[in-house]
Enzyme design. Structure first.
Site, short mmCIF file in Angstrom:
data_model
loop_
_atom_site.label_atom_id
_atom_site.label_comp_id
_atom_site.label_asym_id
_atom_site.label_seq_id
_atom_site.Cartn_x
_atom_site.Cartn_y
_atom_site.Cartn_z
N PRO A 2 0.86 -1.22 0.07
CA PRO A 2 0.10 -0.05 -0.02
C PRO A 2 0.90 1.21 0.07
CG PRO A 2 -0.16 -1.25 2.00
CD PRO A 2 0.63 -2.05 1.10
N GLU A 3 0.67 1.95 -0.94
CA GLU A 3 1.09 3.43 -0.77
C GLU A 3 0.03 4.58 -0.23
OE1 GLU A 3 3.32 4.18 -4.50
OE2 GLU A 3 3.81 2.14 -4.78
N HIS A 94 -4.63 -14.95 9.54
CA HIS A 94 -3.65 -13.91 9.67
C HIS A 94 -4.06 -12.47 10.32
CE1 HIS A 94 -1.57 -16.08 6.51
NE2 HIS A 94 -2.85 -15.99 5.63
#
Ligand SMILES: [Zn+2]
Length: 282
Positions: A2-3, A94
């Site tokens: 992710p940016e 997760h």
């Protein structure tokens, strides 16, 4: 990974679903997710319990939730997800940390397949957490000073893509949006920062802001299926990518096949015609 646009979308989701609520319990499920909280997972859980979340803020790829004078600081790493949902839904493998709220409403789960992400409590960090105070403003912040950043970029003897990824110069730009902005500004990634004219740097940051805005309105880029918003939904900006991940496919401007070069153990994607390689310095 992710940016900025993806992290901003997560921030907006947290603002909508978590702000104003009081944390009831904290379940640390994997110590690695709390490795940056140096006092350990039990201390984290005790320190966060009972706190009211008063905001959702971001700088670059970091997020933080002010809780009193402190801040719950988060970095999504490669595959981190902050998910809001029915507290009775089953825990997936997760999920690394789970937070419940006193109103018994939706819980917040930090899920992270590759475990590069982390959470911590930053003491006194409500306004700006100390661990990220050295990170430069990102291009969507009011504090972003284009003239100052241009001057600093033009003082560096480095390739322009390397400068764009340097979080001490400007934050929030990663591999995907650097390649996309360079393509829009018609600059090759190896162009030397020092030799760029100021108007080229201005054009480049206009391209960065434009590609960020377009990605935000498309819900971000879910390139590797790991990025999702707080409701578990991916974005669709990857369909609009011009060069990133498109080696051999035609440039959307001129039709020349997109080129992929090795770059810092990863790749740089560019159009050989729109973004000519710089001539070597005499
Ligand atoms: Zn082209």
């Amino acid at each position: 990974m992710p940016e900025l646009p993806e992290v901003e979308i997560v921030r907006r989701g947290l603002e909508r679903h978590v702000v104003g609520r009081t944390i009831d319990s904290v379940q640390p499920l994997h110590p690695r997710a709390l490795r940056r909280h140096l006092a350990g997972p039990d201390d984290f859980a005790a320190a966060v319990r009972g706190r009211k979340v008063t905001g959702a803020l971001r700088r670059g790829k970091y997020l933080w939730l002010p809780v009193g004078e402190d801040a719950l600081l988060a970095h999504l790493g490669m595959s981190g997800q902050l998910l809001i949902g029915d507290p009775s839904r089953p825990l997936t493998p997760h999920v690394r940390v789970r937070l419940t709220f006193t109103d018994s409403g939706p819980d917040l789960r930090f899920s992270d397949q590759r475990t590069f992400g982390h959470l911590s409590l930053a003491a006194g960090g409500a306004v700006m957490p100390a661990p990220i105070a050295h990170i430069a403003p990102d291009p969507l912040e009011p504090a972003f000073d284009l003239a100052a950043v241009t001057a600093r970029i033009r003082s560096r003897r480095t390739g322009i893509k390397r400068a764009l990824l340097d979080q001490s110069l400007v934050s929030g730009i990663g591999n995907i949006y650097a390649d996309e902005a360079l393509w829009r500004a018609r600059l090759h990634w190896a162009r030397e920062s020092q030799l760029l004219r100021p108007d080229a740097v201005t054009r480049l940051f206009a391209a960065v802001q434009e590609v960020f805005a377009e990605s935000l309105s498309a819900g971000g880029t879910t390139f590797d299926s790991l990025y999702v918003n707080v409701n578990g939904e991916g974005g669709y900006f990857e369909r609009s990518l011009a060069v990133y991940g498109r080696a051999g496919q035609p440039c959307r401007r001129c039709g020349t096949p997109v080129r992929r070069d090795p770059f810092m153990n990863r790749s740089a994607f560019s159009c050989p015609k729109c973004q000519p390689r710089p001539r070597p310095r005499p």
